[in-house]
Scaffold this motif. Structure first.
Motif, PDB file in Angstrom:
ATOM      1  N   GLU A  49      42.132  47.937  49.421  1.00 46.87           N
ATOM      2  CA  GLU A  49      43.429  47.956  48.741  1.00 46.87           C
ATOM      3  C   GLU A  49      43.947  49.386  48.601  1.00 46.87           C
ATOM      4  OE1 GLU A  49      46.896  46.882  46.810  1.00 46.87           O
ATOM      5  OE2 GLU A  49      45.522  45.713  48.053  1.00 46.87           O
ATOM      6  N   VAL A  50      43.066  50.300  48.241  1.00 44.80           N
ATOM      7  CA  VAL A  50      43.477  51.700  48.130  1.00 44.80           C
ATOM      8  C   VAL A  50      43.897  52.240  49.493  1.00 44.80           C
ATOM      9  CG1 VAL A  50      42.678  54.041  47.610  1.00 44.80           C
ATOM     10  CG2 VAL A  50      42.118  52.146  46.066  1.00 44.80           C
ATOM     11  N   ALA A  51      43.146  51.914  50.535  1.00 42.36           N
ATOM     12  CA  ALA A  51      43.510  52.349  51.888  1.00 42.36           C
ATOM     13  C   ALA A  51      44.896  51.835  52.259  1.00 42.36           C
ATOM     14  CB  ALA A  51      42.471  51.875  52.890  1.00 42.36           C
ATOM     15  N   PHE A  52      45.165  50.568  51.963  1.00 46.70           N
ATOM     16  CA  PHE A  52      46.473  49.988  52.247  1.00 46.70           C
ATOM     17  C   PHE A  52      47.570  50.764  51.529  1.00 46.70           C
ATOM     18  CE2 PHE A  52      49.913  47.271  50.728  1.00 46.70           C
ATOM     19  CZ  PHE A  52      50.433  46.807  51.930  1.00 46.70           C
ATOM     20  N   GLN A  53      47.353  51.081  50.250  1.00 45.00           N
ATOM     21  CA  GLN A  53      48.380  51.789  49.484  1.00 45.00           C
ATOM     22  C   GLN A  53      48.574  53.222  49.983  1.00 45.00           C
ATOM     23  OE1 GLN A  53      48.306  51.308  45.184  1.00 45.00           O
ATOM     24  NE2 GLN A  53      47.329  49.299  45.365  1.00 45.00           N
ATOM     25  N   ILE A  54      47.514  53.850  50.468  1.00 43.30           N
ATOM     26  CA  ILE A  54      47.650  55.193  51.046  1.00 43.30           C
ATOM     27  C   ILE A  54      48.508  55.133  52.298  1.00 43.30           C
ATOM     28  CG2 ILE A  54      46.391  57.049  52.213  1.00 43.30           C
ATOM     29  CD1 ILE A  54      44.046  56.417  50.270  1.00 43.30           C
ATOM     30  N   LEU A  55      48.208  54.210  53.199  1.00 42.58           N
ATOM     31  CA  LEU A  55      48.995  54.089  54.426  1.00 42.58           C
ATOM     32  C   LEU A  55      50.451  53.768  54.101  1.00 42.58           C
ATOM     33  CD1 LEU A  55      46.619  52.119  56.844  1.00 42.58           C
ATOM     34  CD2 LEU A  55      46.785  54.583  56.478  1.00 42.58           C
ATOM     35  N   ASP A  56      50.638  52.855  53.167  1.00 43.91           N
ATOM     36  CA  ASP A  56      51.998  52.470  52.786  1.00 43.91           C
ATOM     37  C   ASP A  56      52.771  53.657  52.220  1.00 43.91           C
ATOM     38  OD1 ASP A  56      53.949  50.186  52.265  1.00 43.91           O
ATOM     39  OD2 ASP A  56      53.737  51.020  50.243  1.00 43.91           O
ATOM     40  N   SER A  57      52.100  54.494  51.419  1.00 41.26           N
ATOM     41  CA  SER A  57      52.781  55.645  50.812  1.00 41.26           C
ATOM     42  C   SER A  57      53.203  56.672  51.846  1.00 41.26           C
ATOM     43  CB  SER A  57      51.866  56.307  49.770  1.00 41.26           C
ATOM     44  OG  SER A  57      50.808  57.021  50.391  1.00 41.26           O
ATOM     45  N   HIS A  58      52.565  56.654  53.007  1.00 42.82           N
ATOM     46  CA  HIS A  58      52.924  57.570  54.099  1.00 42.82           C
ATOM     47  C   HIS A  58      53.833  56.907  55.130  1.00 42.82           C
ATOM     48  CE1 HIS A  58      50.505  60.882  52.746  1.00 42.82           C
ATOM     49  NE2 HIS A  58      49.410  60.151  52.717  1.00 42.82           N
ATOM     50  N   GLY A  59      54.340  55.748  54.817  1.00 42.37           N
ATOM     51  CA  GLY A  59      55.282  55.090  55.703  1.00 42.37           C
ATOM     52  C   GLY A  59      54.669  54.445  56.925  1.00 42.37           C
ATOM     53  N   VAL A  60      53.354  54.210  56.904  1.00 44.47           N
ATOM     54  CA  VAL A  60      52.692  53.579  58.046  1.00 44.47           C
ATOM     55  C   VAL A  60      52.858  52.066  57.926  1.00 44.47           C
ATOM     56  CG1 VAL A  60      50.538  53.306  59.324  1.00 44.47           C
ATOM     57  CG2 VAL A  60      51.027  55.458  58.137  1.00 44.47           C
ATOM     58  N   ARG A  61      53.334  51.445  58.968  1.00 43.13           N
ATOM     59  CA  ARG A  61      53.575  50.010  58.970  1.00 43.13           C
ATOM     60  C   ARG A  61      52.748  49.337  60.065  1.00 43.13           C
ATOM     61  NH1 ARG A  61      54.893  51.642  54.878  1.00 43.13           N
ATOM     62  NH2 ARG A  61      56.970  51.702  53.932  1.00 43.13           N
ATOM     63  N   GLU A  62      52.661  48.022  59.992  1.00 44.17           N
ATOM     64  CA  GLU A  62      51.862  47.267  60.953  1.00 44.17           C
ATOM     65  C   GLU A  62      52.351  47.492  62.387  1.00 44.17           C
ATOM     66  OE1 GLU A  62      51.331  43.110  60.143  1.00 44.17           O
ATOM     67  OE2 GLU A  62      51.588  43.413  57.982  1.00 44.17           O
ATOM     68  N   ALA A  63      51.391  47.543  63.309  1.00 43.80           N
ATOM     69  CA  ALA A  63      51.742  47.619  64.732  1.00 43.80           C
ATOM     70  C   ALA A  63      52.476  46.351  65.123  1.00 43.80           C
ATOM     71  CB  ALA A  63      50.480  47.787  65.563  1.00 43.80           C
ATOM     72  N   SER A  64      53.384  46.492  66.067  1.00 44.92           N
ATOM     73  CA  SER A  64      54.138  45.334  66.538  1.00 44.92           C
ATOM     74  C   SER A  64      53.207  44.400  67.318  1.00 44.92           C
ATOM     75  CB  SER A  64      55.282  45.789  67.450  1.00 44.92           C
ATOM     76  OG  SER A  64      54.757  46.284  68.668  1.00 44.92           O
ATOM     77  N   PRO A  65      53.597  43.139  67.445  1.00 46.29           N
ATOM     78  CA  PRO A  65      52.766  42.198  68.232  1.00 46.29           C
ATOM     79  C   PRO A  65      52.554  42.646  69.660  1.00 46.29           C
ATOM     80  CG  PRO A  65      54.387  41.004  66.916  1.00 46.29           C
ATOM     81  CD  PRO A  65      54.745  42.458  66.812  1.00 46.29           C
ATOM     82  N   ALA A  66      53.479  43.442  70.196  1.00 50.84           N
ATOM     83  CA  ALA A  66      53.367  43.880  71.580  1.00 50.84           C
ATOM     84  C   ALA A  66      52.428  45.074  71.750  1.00 50.84           C
ATOM     85  CB  ALA A  66      54.749  44.241  72.128  1.00 50.84           C
ATOM     86  N   ALA A  67      52.086  45.731  70.656  1.00 53.76           N
ATOM     87  CA  ALA A  67      51.251  46.927  70.748  1.00 53.76           C
ATOM     88  C   ALA A  67      49.819  46.546  71.130  1.00 53.76           C
ATOM     89  CB  ALA A  67      51.246  47.689  69.432  1.00 53.76           C
ATOM     90  N   SER A  68      49.178  47.411  71.897  1.00 53.33           N
ATOM     91  CA  SER A  68      47.787  47.183  72.280  1.00 53.33           C
ATOM     92  C   SER A  68      46.874  47.646  71.148  1.00 53.33           C
ATOM     93  CB  SER A  68      47.464  47.945  73.571  1.00 53.33           C
ATOM     94  OG  SER A  68      46.098  47.810  73.907  1.00 53.33           O
ATOM     95  N   CYS A  69      46.137  46.726  70.578  1.00 50.44           N
ATOM     96  CA  CYS A  69      45.256  47.041  69.445  1.00 50.44           C
ATOM     97  C   CYS A  69      43.852  46.564  69.749  1.00 50.44           C
ATOM     98  CB  CYS A  69      45.781  46.391  68.170  1.00 50.44           C
ATOM     99  SG  CYS A  69      47.250  47.162  67.492  1.00 50.44           S
ATOM    100  N   LEU A  73      41.034  57.661  57.527  1.00 47.79           N
ATOM    101  CA  LEU A  73      40.610  58.761  58.384  1.00 47.79           C
ATOM    102  C   LEU A  73      41.504  58.856  59.617  1.00 47.79           C
ATOM    103  CD1 LEU A  73      38.615  61.028  59.096  1.00 47.79           C
ATOM    104  CD2 LEU A  73      37.197  59.292  60.213  1.00 47.79           C
ATOM    105  N   ALA A  74      41.850  57.721  60.209  1.00 46.56           N
ATOM    106  CA  ALA A  74      42.757  57.728  61.362  1.00 46.56           C
ATOM    107  C   ALA A  74      44.075  58.402  61.000  1.00 46.56           C
ATOM    108  CB  ALA A  74      42.995  56.307  61.856  1.00 46.56           C
ATOM    109  N   LEU A  75      44.605  58.110  59.813  1.00 43.51           N
ATOM    110  CA  LEU A  75      45.833  58.766  59.362  1.00 43.51           C
ATOM    111  C   LEU A  75      45.635  60.270  59.248  1.00 43.51           C
ATOM    112  CD1 LEU A  75      48.753  58.432  58.172  1.00 43.51           C
ATOM    113  CD2 LEU A  75      47.648  58.305  55.924  1.00 43.51           C
ATOM    114  N   ARG A  76      44.509  60.679  58.675  1.00 38.73           N
ATOM    115  CA  ARG A  76      44.232  62.109  58.530  1.00 38.73           C
ATOM    116  C   ARG A  76      44.082  62.803  59.883  1.00 38.73           C
ATOM    117  NH1 ARG A  76      39.022  62.618  55.227  1.00 38.73           N
ATOM    118  NH2 ARG A  76      39.272  64.751  55.987  1.00 38.73           N
TER     119      ARG A  76
END
Length: 331
Positions: free
Chosen positions: A310-330, A279-282
């Motif tokens: 697992e499906v959510a991970f594959q959706i994000l991956d297919s759209h080029g979304v990668r993990e936030a960097s360690p420096a990012a505020s999460c 949903l965040a991606l959308r």
């Protein structure tokens, strides 16, 4: 100057994310890969290498993939062909457990209404396959009749099952999601506009300005928990339900402001709720989706990583979304 540069970078980053999404949609859709979540029979398990299969989670996962650009046709066809002979005479489905090399019914479904709605939605996505299968055509008829039997005219919403005569907010949204996609002649006499209004009138609490999760009176006095209470407030956005207490963007931002930290921490004790990351991606909130990846990818294929994650991970991956960097505020 620094403020302008930061703003320009943010605009470019958003544009890049949108371009990535458009590019993924323009070509052949990526294939959903569920190896490790079942076997050659067509069954899809809740967990990687798991010993249990719940059709609710399988249907949720397959529809999540379909609605967000993954090609799930092959595993979906194998799954429906596996499950349809196991549909019970009353049109409902059970859950299954592995016993040696075999799978056997071991529990009844948690909620017949939502499961039937999602089953019918999945069959909608494969008209040619259904047309070629007399068993699936019979299942459509039986499932529609079983779902219609759960309709409660006094409230205008659907009950959980013939045994549990209360209605659930999120289950009814699943039924509404089916209704808006059905041809008018197959809606069982309940137009989606009528159902939407009944859902709102039944579950909206104007005093506390929140959606109730159930028609059960005792739930009004229970302390709100992340699930089902807080998830329920966001669920309308997941199915594009129109009757929100505020504009969709405002509703989303308000929820994230209140519950983002709790959601990102869910994987410590529960499943990480990857459907919220989708949903965040959308909602073009890529930073939040990246934070979910940073928090949750270490759980992948563990006992706290469901097939929907697992499906959510594959959706994000297919759209080029990668993990936030360690420096990012999460947070």
């Amino acid at each position: 100057m620094k403020s302008f540069a930061v703003k320009a970078f943010s605009i470019l980053r958003t544009a890049a994310a949108l371009f990535s999404m458009a590019s993924a949609q323009a070509g052949a859709p990526p294939q959903l890969d569920l190896r490790g979540y079942g076997g050659d029979t067509g069954i899809i398990t809740i967990l990687h290498g798991g010993q249990a299969s719940d059709p609710y989670f399988t249907l949720q996962a397959l529809l999540l993939a379909h609605d967000n650009g993954l090609d799930m046709a092959a595993p979906a066809a194998r799954f429906v062909d596996w499950l349809v002979p196991l549909q019970k005479p009353d049109g409902t489905f059970d859950r299954f457990c592995r016993e040696g090399d075999h799978w056997k019914s071991c529990k009844t479904a948690d909620a017949d209404d939502s499961l039937l709605a999602m089953w019918l939605r999945l069959l909608q996505t494969m008209p040619a396959h259904v047309k070629a299968s007399p068993a699936l055509r019979r299942s459509q008829v039986a499932s529609r009749a079983a779902l219609a039997h759960l309709y409660q005219p006094s409230r205008g919403v659907y009950m959980v099952s013939p045994v549990y005569l209360h209605g659930l907010f999120m289950d009814n949204l699943e039924v509404w999601s089916l209704r808006v996609r059905e041809a008018p002649g197959t809606r069982g006499g309940v137009p989606p506009e009528q159902l939407a209004r009944a859902i709102h009138d039944t579950f909206w609490d104007p005093v506390n300005r929140r959606f109730l999760v159930s028609t059960q009176l005792e739930q009004r006095s229970q302390q709100a928990a992340f699930y089902p209470d807080h998830v329920a407030q966001l669920f309308p956005l997941m199915v594009d339900f129109p009757l929100l207490p505020a504009a969709a963007d405002v509703h989303y931002r308000d929820w994230m402001r209140q519950h983002r930290s709790a959601w990102l921490a869910q994987g410590r004790t529960d499943y990480p709720w990857g459907i919220i990351a989708v949903l965040a991606l959308r909602r073009q909130d890529t930073d939040t989706a990246r934070c979910w990846l940073r928090h949750s990818v270490p759980l992948r294929h563990s006992a706290r990583w469901a097939v929907t994650d697992e499906v959510a991970f594959q959706i994000l991956d297919s759209h080029g979304v990668r993990e936030a960097s360690p420096a990012a505020s999460c947070r």
